[in-house]
Design a protein around this motif. Sequence first.
Motif, PDB file in Angstrom:
ATOM      1  N   UNK A   1       0.804  -1.361  -0.012  1.00 49.03           N
ATOM      2  CA  UNK A   1       0.007  -0.081   0.197  1.00 49.03           C
ATOM      3  C   UNK A   1       0.929   1.371  -0.014  1.00 49.03           C
ATOM      4  N   UNK A   2       0.537   2.251  -0.645  1.00 43.68           N
ATOM      5  CA  UNK A   2       1.221   3.413  -0.945  1.00 43.68           C
ATOM      6  C   UNK A   2       1.128   4.022   0.342  1.00 43.68           C
ATOM      7  N   UNK A   3       2.337   4.782   0.798  1.00 40.93           N
ATOM      8  CA  UNK A   3       2.243   5.737   2.101  1.00 40.93           C
ATOM      9  C   UNK A   3       1.364   6.821   2.107  1.00 40.93           C
ATOM     10  N   UNK A   4       1.183   7.399   0.863  1.00 43.57           N
ATOM     11  CA  UNK A   4       0.191   8.669   0.863  1.00 43.57           C
ATOM     12  C   UNK A   4      -1.276   8.131   1.181  1.00 43.57           C
ATOM     13  N   UNK A   5      -2.069   8.834   2.038  1.00 36.68           N
ATOM     14  CA  UNK A   5      -3.326   8.908   2.397  1.00 36.68           C
ATOM     15  C   UNK A   5      -4.081  10.041   2.022  1.00 36.68           C
ATOM     16  N   UNK A   6      -4.854  10.229   1.135  1.00 30.46           N
ATOM     17  CA  UNK A   6      -5.422  11.274   0.539  1.00 30.46           C
ATOM     18  C   UNK A   6      -6.259  11.961   1.628  1.00 30.46           C
ATOM     19  N   UNK A  11       1.707  17.089   5.601  1.00 29.60           N
ATOM     20  CA  UNK A  11       2.549  17.689   6.463  1.00 29.60           C
ATOM     21  C   UNK A  11       4.003  17.348   6.239  1.00 29.60           C
ATOM     22  N   UNK A  12       4.685  18.519   6.271  1.00 33.40           N
ATOM     23  CA  UNK A  12       6.168  18.305   5.786  1.00 33.40           C
ATOM     24  C   UNK A  12       6.957  18.736   6.886  1.00 33.40           C
ATOM     25  N   UNK A  13       8.183  18.230   6.843  1.00 36.89           N
ATOM     26  CA  UNK A  13       9.444  18.221   7.744  1.00 36.89           C
ATOM     27  C   UNK A  13      10.173  19.567   7.275  1.00 36.89           C
ATOM     28  N   UNK A  14      10.756  20.111   8.040  1.00 34.07           N
ATOM     29  CA  UNK A  14      11.687  21.330   7.846  1.00 34.07           C
ATOM     30  C   UNK A  14      13.319  20.611   7.384  1.00 34.07           C
ATOM     31  N   UNK A  18      14.611  17.246   8.988  1.00 34.42           N
ATOM     32  CA  UNK A  18      15.047  16.273   7.957  1.00 34.42           C
ATOM     33  C   UNK A  18      16.754  15.801   8.105  1.00 34.42           C
ATOM     34  N   UNK A  19      17.269  16.870   8.613  1.00 33.84           N
ATOM     35  CA  UNK A  19      18.953  16.503   8.971  1.00 33.84           C
ATOM     36  C   UNK A  19      19.134  15.725   9.912  1.00 33.84           C
ATOM     37  N   UNK A  20      18.174  15.413  10.817  1.00 32.96           N
ATOM     38  CA  UNK A  20      18.197  14.851  12.028  1.00 32.96           C
ATOM     39  C   UNK A  20      18.030  13.211  11.934  1.00 32.96           C
ATOM     40  N   UNK A  21      17.316  13.044  10.712  1.00 27.23           N
ATOM     41  CA  UNK A  21      16.846  11.609  10.247  1.00 27.23           C
ATOM     42  C   UNK A  21      17.691  10.793   9.596  1.00 27.23           C
ATOM     43  N   UNK A  22      18.327   9.570  10.035  1.00 28.53           N
ATOM     44  CA  UNK A  22      19.208   8.684   9.467  1.00 28.53           C
ATOM     45  C   UNK A  22      18.442   8.279   7.998  1.00 28.53           C
ATOM     46  N   UNK A  23      17.455   8.437   7.961  1.00 28.37           N
ATOM     47  CA  UNK A  23      16.702   7.909   6.509  1.00 28.37           C
ATOM     48  C   UNK A  23      17.306   8.914   5.455  1.00 28.37           C
ATOM     49  N   UNK A 199      10.815   5.189   6.623  1.00 29.96           N
ATOM     50  CA  UNK A 199      10.063   6.243   6.298  1.00 29.96           C
ATOM     51  C   UNK A 199       9.724   6.912   7.549  1.00 29.96           C
ATOM     52  N   UNK A 200       9.576   8.340   7.832  1.00 29.51           N
ATOM     53  CA  UNK A 200       9.402   8.784   8.986  1.00 29.51           C
ATOM     54  C   UNK A 200       7.677   8.456   9.242  1.00 29.51           C
ATOM     55  N   UNK A 201       7.543   8.406  10.696  1.00 32.00           N
ATOM     56  CA  UNK A 201       6.122   7.971  11.197  1.00 32.00           C
ATOM     57  C   UNK A 201       5.427   9.417  11.445  1.00 32.00           C
ATOM     58  N   UNK A 202       4.269   9.269  11.597  1.00 32.38           N
ATOM     59  CA  UNK A 202       3.246  10.349  11.816  1.00 32.38           C
ATOM     60  C   UNK A 202       4.172  11.433  12.766  1.00 32.38           C
ATOM     61  N   UNK A 203       4.588  10.956  13.926  1.00 36.87           N
ATOM     62  CA  UNK A 203       5.038  11.561  14.970  1.00 36.87           C
ATOM     63  C   UNK A 203       6.122  12.342  14.574  1.00 36.87           C
ATOM     64  N   UNK A 204       6.816  12.024  13.700  1.00 36.20           N
ATOM     65  CA  UNK A 204       7.994  12.647  13.196  1.00 36.20           C
ATOM     66  C   UNK A 204       7.667  13.975  12.619  1.00 36.20           C
ATOM     67  N   UNK A 205       6.184  14.269  12.069  1.00 36.81           N
ATOM     68  CA  UNK A 205       6.027  15.262  11.318  1.00 36.81           C
ATOM     69  C   UNK A 205       5.273  16.460  12.201  1.00 36.81           C
ATOM     70  N   UNK A 206       5.626  16.367  13.535  1.00 33.78           N
ATOM     71  CA  UNK A 206       5.441  17.347  14.358  1.00 33.78           C
ATOM     72  C   UNK A 206       6.463  18.673  14.246  1.00 33.78           C
ATOM     73  N   UNK A 207       5.957  19.684  13.911  1.00 28.84           N
ATOM     74  CA  UNK A 207       7.060  20.862  13.698  1.00 28.84           C
ATOM     75  C   UNK A 207       7.500  21.189  15.163  1.00 28.84           C
ATOM     76  N   UNK A 208       8.645  21.519  15.059  1.00 25.19           N
ATOM     77  CA  UNK A 208       9.374  22.111  16.371  1.00 25.19           C
ATOM     78  C   UNK A 208       9.166  23.427  16.372  1.00 25.19           C
TER      79      UNK A 208
END
Length: 208
Positions: A1-6, A11-14, A18-23, A199-208
Amino acid sequence: KNSHNLSEPEISLSLRQVAKLPAFYFLVAAISLSSVVGPALNLHMIPYFTDKGLDPAIAVLTTTILFITGAIGSLVFGFLAERFSIRQILSTNYLMLGLGMAGLLLVDSTPKAFTWAIYMGLVQGGGFTLNQVLFADYFGRDSLGAIRGVISPIQLGANAIGPLAAAYAYDVLGNYFAIFLIFGLLRLISGALVLFAKQPTKSTFIRE
């Protein structure tokens, strides 16, 4: 299943997040290694085919077939990317590219050259499409320009290394076998690196 959910807002990361993520670093490494191969293959393909005994006109026609089927591959893999995880599709694509480099070493006749060109064109065209949507799919679109700005110089450097490495290997060894084998291994490694890029989980997409 695709990671997108319409049904969910995008939500986007800054760039800082992104620079903190090993991915991110796994993906940059995967794309960089693969970027070594593409320009080198495009530049040295015709000399390789003529060295294998193919007529120069056949060698040129083979490259034409590869680029034409590349357009089809872009559509096919774009369709797949809408329905399956970009991580799975891209990793599979890199694996297929690696196998394509191994197949290139077996080309010694016109039918084999044309068959290889159709296969490699489809897969290579698919890789082009996947690379265009990769970072947006992983990290969102808001900082996509900044992310690409960081990655582009690395890719350009990798693009320059490949043709030079192939030329040097040919000058030293008198053939392309070893360097094309290495190129195939690089793309297999790229596929493995993508698998490590969780791939980042939903919790990753919380803006600081």
